[in-house]
Design an enzyme around this catalytic site. Sequence first.
Site, PDB file in Angstrom:
ATOM      1  N   ARG A 214       2.015  12.836 -13.260  1.00 13.72           N
ATOM      2  CA  ARG A 214       3.064  12.335 -12.366  1.00 13.72           C
ATOM      3  C   ARG A 214       2.463  12.201 -10.978  1.00 13.72           C
ATOM      4  O   ARG A 214       1.791  13.126 -10.503  1.00 13.72           O
ATOM      5  CB  ARG A 214       4.253  13.291 -12.346  1.00 13.72           C
ATOM      6  CG  ARG A 214       5.374  12.715 -11.525  1.00 13.72           C
ATOM      7  CD  ARG A 214       6.650  13.493 -11.584  1.00 13.72           C
ATOM      8  NE  ARG A 214       7.511  12.963 -10.530  1.00 13.72           N
ATOM      9  CZ  ARG A 214       8.516  13.622  -9.995  1.00 13.72           C
ATOM     10  NH1 ARG A 214       8.817  14.830 -10.409  1.00 13.72           N
ATOM     11  NH2 ARG A 214       9.239  13.066  -9.043  1.00 13.72           N
TER      12      ARG A 214
ATOM     13  N   ALA B 143      -2.792  10.525  -5.746  1.00 14.74           N
ATOM     14  CA  ALA B 143      -1.771  11.493  -5.305  1.00 14.74           C
ATOM     15  C   ALA B 143      -0.952  12.059  -6.466  1.00 14.74           C
ATOM     16  O   ALA B 143       0.257  11.780  -6.599  1.00 14.74           O
ATOM     17  CB  ALA B 143      -0.865  10.864  -4.252  1.00 14.74           C
TER      18      ALA B 143
ATOM     19  N   ASP C  11       1.478   9.027  -7.603  1.00 17.46           N
ATOM     20  CA  ASP C  11       1.584   7.647  -7.106  1.00 17.46           C
ATOM     21  C   ASP C  11       0.984   6.651  -8.089  1.00 17.46           C
ATOM     22  O   ASP C  11       1.384   5.491  -8.132  1.00 17.46           O
ATOM     23  CB  ASP C  11       0.867   7.508  -5.755  1.00 17.46           C
ATOM     24  CG  ASP C  11       1.717   8.045  -4.616  1.00 17.46           C
ATOM     25  OD1 ASP C  11       2.811   8.569  -4.895  1.00 17.46           O
ATOM     26  OD2 ASP C  11       1.280   7.957  -3.455  1.00 17.46           O
TER      27      ASP C  11
ATOM     28  N   ASP D 200     -16.712  -9.803  -0.893  1.00 17.31           N
ATOM     29  CA  ASP D 200     -16.522  -9.249  -2.241  1.00 17.31           C
ATOM     30  C   ASP D 200     -15.255  -9.808  -2.890  1.00 17.31           C
ATOM     31  O   ASP D 200     -15.212 -10.036  -4.099  1.00 17.31           O
ATOM     32  CB  ASP D 200     -16.432  -7.720  -2.177  1.00 17.31           C
ATOM     33  CG  ASP D 200     -17.793  -7.076  -1.946  1.00 17.31           C
ATOM     34  OD1 ASP D 200     -18.805  -7.651  -2.391  1.00 17.31           O
ATOM     35  OD2 ASP D 200     -17.851  -6.005  -1.309  1.00 17.31           O
ATOM     36  N   GLY D 201     -14.226 -10.018  -2.065  1.00 18.71           N
ATOM     37  CA  GLY D 201     -12.966 -10.586  -2.576  1.00 18.71           C
ATOM     38  C   GLY D 201     -13.209 -11.964  -3.185  1.00 18.71           C
ATOM     39  O   GLY D 201     -12.624 -12.303  -4.218  1.00 18.71           O
TER      40      GLY D 201
ATOM     41  N   ASN E  47     -13.900  -4.560 -11.020  1.00 15.53           N
ATOM     42  CA  ASN E  47     -13.837  -3.326 -10.229  1.00 15.53           C
ATOM     43  C   ASN E  47     -12.967  -2.264 -10.901  1.00 15.53           C
ATOM     44  O   ASN E  47     -13.442  -1.201 -11.238  1.00 15.53           O
ATOM     45  CB  ASN E  47     -13.218  -3.603  -8.849  1.00 15.53           C
ATOM     46  CG  ASN E  47     -14.258  -3.971  -7.805  1.00 15.53           C
ATOM     47  OD1 ASN E  47     -15.452  -3.868  -8.056  1.00 15.53           O
ATOM     48  ND2 ASN E  47     -13.798  -4.387  -6.646  1.00 15.53           N
ATOM     49  N   GLU E  48     -11.675  -2.589 -11.031  1.00 13.80           N
ATOM     50  CA  GLU E  48     -10.753  -1.572 -11.531  1.00 13.80           C
ATOM     51  C   GLU E  48      -9.401  -2.159 -11.853  1.00 13.80           C
ATOM     52  O   GLU E  48      -9.094  -3.295 -11.494  1.00 13.80           O
ATOM     53  CB  GLU E  48     -10.551  -0.440 -10.507  1.00 13.80           C
ATOM     54  CG  GLU E  48      -9.643  -0.735  -9.322  1.00 13.80           C
ATOM     55  CD  GLU E  48     -10.248  -1.608  -8.244  1.00 13.80           C
ATOM     56  OE1 GLU E  48      -9.834  -2.782  -8.168  1.00 13.80           O
ATOM     57  OE2 GLU E  48     -11.123  -1.171  -7.498  1.00 13.80           O
TER      58      GLU E  48
HETATM   59  P1  NAD Z   1      -9.904  -6.268   0.591  1.00 14.10           P
HETATM   60  O1  NAD Z   1     -10.240  -7.446   1.397  1.00 14.10           O
HETATM   61  O2  NAD Z   1      -8.841  -5.316   1.078  1.00 14.10           O
HETATM   62  O3  NAD Z   1     -11.264  -5.501   0.217  1.00 14.10           O
HETATM   63  C1  NAD Z   1     -11.363  -4.194   0.321  1.00 14.10           C
HETATM   64  C2  NAD Z   1     -12.813  -3.791   0.559  1.00 14.10           C
HETATM   65  O4  NAD Z   1     -13.374  -3.443  -0.708  1.00 14.10           O
HETATM   66  C3  NAD Z   1     -13.750  -4.833   1.190  1.00 14.10           C
HETATM   67  O5  NAD Z   1     -14.420  -4.236   2.250  1.00 14.10           O
HETATM   68  C4  NAD Z   1     -14.733  -5.157   0.060  1.00 14.10           C
HETATM   69  O6  NAD Z   1     -16.034  -5.472   0.555  1.00 14.10           O
HETATM   70  C5  NAD Z   1     -14.747  -3.858  -0.702  1.00 14.10           C
HETATM   71  N1  NAD Z   1     -15.180  -3.935  -2.095  1.00 14.10           N
HETATM   72  C6  NAD Z   1     -14.733  -4.748  -3.081  1.00 14.10           C
HETATM   73  N2  NAD Z   1     -15.404  -4.490  -4.216  1.00 14.10           N
HETATM   74  C7  NAD Z   1     -16.285  -3.495  -3.920  1.00 14.10           C
HETATM   75  C8  NAD Z   1     -17.230  -2.768  -4.696  1.00 14.10           C
HETATM   76  N3  NAD Z   1     -17.386  -2.999  -5.990  1.00 14.10           N
HETATM   77  N4  NAD Z   1     -17.936  -1.800  -4.082  1.00 14.10           N
HETATM   78  C9  NAD Z   1     -17.785  -1.532  -2.773  1.00 14.10           C
HETATM   79  N5  NAD Z   1     -16.889  -2.161  -1.997  1.00 14.10           N
HETATM   80  C10 NAD Z   1     -16.143  -3.131  -2.576  1.00 14.10           C
HETATM   81  O7  NAD Z   1      -9.426  -6.725  -0.825  1.00 14.10           O
HETATM   82  P2  NAD Z   1     -10.087  -7.766  -1.761  1.00 14.10           P
HETATM   83  O8  NAD Z   1     -11.164  -8.483  -1.060  1.00 14.10           O
HETATM   84  O9  NAD Z   1      -8.980  -8.518  -2.384  1.00 14.10           O
HETATM   85  O10 NAD Z   1     -10.761  -6.793  -2.839  1.00 14.10           O
HETATM   86  C11 NAD Z   1      -9.981  -6.116  -3.802  1.00 14.10           C
HETATM   87  C12 NAD Z   1     -10.597  -4.775  -3.957  1.00 14.10           C
HETATM   88  O11 NAD Z   1     -10.240  -3.985  -2.848  1.00 14.10           O
HETATM   89  C13 NAD Z   1     -10.081  -4.010  -5.147  1.00 14.10           C
HETATM   90  O12 NAD Z   1     -10.797  -4.310  -6.309  1.00 14.10           O
HETATM   91  C14 NAD Z   1     -10.249  -2.569  -4.708  1.00 14.10           C
HETATM   92  O13 NAD Z   1     -11.410  -1.982  -5.229  1.00 14.10           O
HETATM   93  C15 NAD Z   1     -10.387  -2.638  -3.222  1.00 14.10           C
HETATM   94  N6  NAD Z   1      -9.375  -1.783  -2.620  1.00 14.10           N
HETATM   95  C16 NAD Z   1      -9.811  -0.690  -1.956  1.00 14.10           C
HETATM   96  C17 NAD Z   1      -8.907   0.196  -1.419  1.00 14.10           C
HETATM   97  C18 NAD Z   1      -9.423   1.411  -0.701  1.00 14.10           C
HETATM   98  O14 NAD Z   1     -10.641   1.545  -0.584  1.00 14.10           O
HETATM   99  N7  NAD Z   1      -8.549   2.290  -0.251  1.00 14.10           N
HETATM  100  C19 NAD Z   1      -7.529  -0.018  -1.541  1.00 14.10           C
HETATM  101  C20 NAD Z   1      -7.130  -1.157  -2.219  1.00 14.10           C
HETATM  102  C21 NAD Z   1      -8.056  -2.029  -2.780  1.00 14.10           C
END
Ligand code: NAD
Length: 270
Positions: free
Chosen positions: A149, A186, A151, A45-46, A123-124
């Site tokens: 207020r 948070a 994180d 996905d990345g 994504n976001e």
């Molecule tokens: P990463 O390698 O840490 O990927 C995080 C996970 O998010 C991977 O398993 C990937 O398959 C999954 N992912 C990405 N887009 C997705 C979607 N639309 N639906 C379901 N799963 C999805 O980081 P990266 O590859 O650089 O991806 C960045 C993404 O990681 C950000 O867009 C964010 O959504 C996600 N992320 C998730 C968390 C969390 O779940 N706590 C924290 C930080 C970032």
Amino acid sequence: MKFAIVSRGDERSDKIKAKMKQYLIDFDLLYDTETPELVISVGGDGTFLEAFRRYVDKLDTTAFLGVHTGHLGFYTDWTSDEIEKLVIEIAKTPFHVVEYPLLEVIIRFSNDEKKSLRSLALNETTIKTVEGSVVFDVQIRGEHFETFRGDGLCISTPSGSTAYNKALGGGIIHPSLESIQITEIASINNRVFRTIGSPLILPKHHTCLLRPLRKDSFIIAFDHITRSFTNVKSIQCRVAKERVRFVRYRPFPFWNRVRDSFVTEVKRDE
Ligand code: NAD
């Protein structure tokens, strides 16, 4: 048809990229990284997020497709052992396109009234700070909604609702609903600070504006890209007018994708 391939860069993904590129050229398709009509991401996905970012200025003319070289990804439908089948589909069949909504983020700065930065996210976006908590006046449709207020905040698209948003307790939104979702990271809730505490889903044309009340330096992420910003006056989020186009050679309904990613993978019919 003109195509480009974006690889994760590991040995396996690079090999698959080279193989697909050669097969498609043999079928008289044109490899063109400048103005491709089809962008194939090979990795996870990345990698798909990176492919999107690379061609974000050409969304009108570019459609995306993902091949995964690890476990099933949310944006990566095809496995590496389906390459031959996929190449024939690309070469012989006109593709069907599914369009999903995107998030538009506009950052305005206090030291330069004319300067602003516009970005799209698949994504976001997340807004955090290096130290301590963020404090924002949160406005929705031009009206004060709350003082946040905590994180940080995560504002996601429907297709991103299964990513970071889900980990924050947000709801999973079907991408046919043109919307954005705001989830708290948070939040501090006491007699001084009070937030809604629930994810909020905003329809198209409803803008969310965040105005920093204390610090004006933030760590802002757009999908997998994180940047730091200073002198931030406001951060505006809404559904973008642009949409992302996914190529489909076979149906893979959103809820099946959610089930296969998070509940149990059901083998698809050939
Ligand atoms: P990463 O390698 O840490 O990927 C995080 C996970 O998010 C991977 O398993 C990937 O398959 C999954 N992912 C990405 N887009 C997705 C979607 N639309 N639906 C379901 N799963 C999805 O980081 P990266 O590859 O650089 O991806 C960045 C993404 O990681 C950000 O867009 C964010 O959504 C996600 N992320 C998730 C968390 C969390 O779940 N706590 C924290 C930080 C970032």
